[in-house]
Write a protein that holds these residues in place. Structure first.
Motif, short mmCIF file in Angstrom:
data_model
loop_
_atom_site.label_atom_id
_atom_site.label_comp_id
_atom_site.label_asym_id
_atom_site.label_seq_id
_atom_site.Cartn_x
_atom_site.Cartn_y
_atom_site.Cartn_z
N GLU A 67 39.42 29.41 46.68
CA GLU A 67 38.89 30.72 46.30
C GLU A 67 39.69 31.28 45.14
OE1 GLU A 67 38.61 33.36 49.60
OE2 GLU A 67 37.47 31.92 50.81
N VAL A 68 39.05 32.16 44.39
CA VAL A 68 39.71 32.82 43.26
C VAL A 68 40.74 33.79 43.82
CG1 VAL A 68 39.37 34.28 41.24
CG2 VAL A 68 37.62 32.61 41.86
N PRO A 69 42.02 33.65 43.42
CA PRO A 69 43.05 34.57 43.94
C PRO A 69 42.83 36.00 43.44
CG PRO A 69 44.02 32.89 42.48
CD PRO A 69 42.56 32.65 42.54
N ASP A 70 43.34 36.95 44.22
CA ASP A 70 43.19 38.36 43.84
C ASP A 70 43.97 38.67 42.57
OD1 ASP A 70 41.56 38.86 46.00
OD2 ASP A 70 43.25 39.36 47.32
N LEU A 71 45.17 38.10 42.44
CA LEU A 71 45.99 38.33 41.25
C LEU A 71 46.04 37.06 40.43
CD1 LEU A 71 48.91 40.30 42.89
CD2 LEU A 71 47.04 41.23 41.55
N LEU A 72 45.37 37.07 39.30
CA LEU A 72 45.32 35.89 38.44
C LEU A 72 46.40 35.87 37.38
CD1 LEU A 72 41.51 35.37 37.80
CD2 LEU A 72 43.06 33.81 38.93
N ALA A 117 39.47 30.26 36.70
CA ALA A 117 38.65 30.96 37.69
C ALA A 117 37.20 30.91 37.22
CB ALA A 117 39.11 32.40 37.83
N GLU A 119 33.69 32.45 38.27
CA GLU A 119 32.98 33.43 39.10
C GLU A 119 31.50 33.31 38.78
OE1 GLU A 119 34.79 37.30 38.99
OE2 GLU A 119 36.76 36.39 38.68
N ASP A 125 31.93 31.15 44.13
CA ASP A 125 33.00 31.19 43.14
C ASP A 125 34.03 30.13 43.51
OD1 ASP A 125 31.68 33.41 42.17
OD2 ASP A 125 33.07 34.85 43.05
#
Length: 194
Positions: A67-72, A117, A119, A125
């Motif tokens: 999954e795409v991390p919250d903090l990129l 990332a 999306e 995503d």
């Protein structure tokens, strides 16, 4: 009577004799053909759907996508465009459909120091960590989509021990070269660190 007048009279008489009512339409035969055609189209659609599901079953060994991390972190590059699908690396017709990788969609790509990332509104995503990136190139096609030479950005990455090519097309094709260069530069640095 002159020859021209005789010709005109014979044409008029011939046309009057040919005026008859149209043949009656055989509605039962037409409906039979339409129902048969509809059933054939439904069968073909069902077979295609079953083939897609079977391909997903064969690829079930592929682990779930990260999954795409919250903090990129800070963005290096961003791109809006289309995701055209993923294939087994080097085999541009071997489409991967497991975990939604076979669904075409709009895509927003973000490249950071942590990775790529992807999306996709209306689709799954996913995130490719920088350690899993293997390179990028400009190509002309991927399963189901063929464009002009260099019209597609193909990113090669590893997931679950399998090399995957994912195809993207930017809304602004001039961005492809910048993206390929940046991704290849990142993979050179990570190969040196391994």
């Amino acid at each position: 009577m002159t020859p021209a007048t005789q010709l005109a009279v014979s044409l008029a008489t011939g046309l009057a004799d040919e005026k008859k009512s149209a043949a009656v339409t055989d509605w039962a035969a037409r409906l039979g053909w339409l129902v048969g055609l509809a059933l054939f189209v439904a069968l073909v659609y069902w077979l295609m759907r079953e083939g897609w599901k079977w391909r997903g079953t064969l690829q079930s060994d592929l682990p779930a996508l990260p999954e795409v991390p919250d903090l990129l972190g800070p963005e290096k590059l961003t791109m809006s465009g289309r995701y055209h699908g993923s294939t087994t690396a080097g085999q541009w017709l071997d489409r991967i459909v497991a975990h939604g990788l076979g669904s075409r969609s709009r895509a927003e790509l973000t490249l950071t120091d942590e990775g790529l990332a992807v999306e996709r509104p209306g689709a799954t995503d996913f995130f490719v960590p920088v350690a899993e990136l293997r390179g990028a190139r400009l190509d002309k096609g991927i399963a189901g989509k063929v464009l002009t030479e260099g019209g597609l950005l193909v990113v090669t990455w590893e997931h679950g021990g399998k090399l995957i090519d994912s195809g993207f097309r930017s809304d602004h094709a001039a961005e492809h070269t910048t993206w390929a260069d940046a991704l290849n530069q990142m993979t050179k640095h990570t190969e040196g660190a391994r």
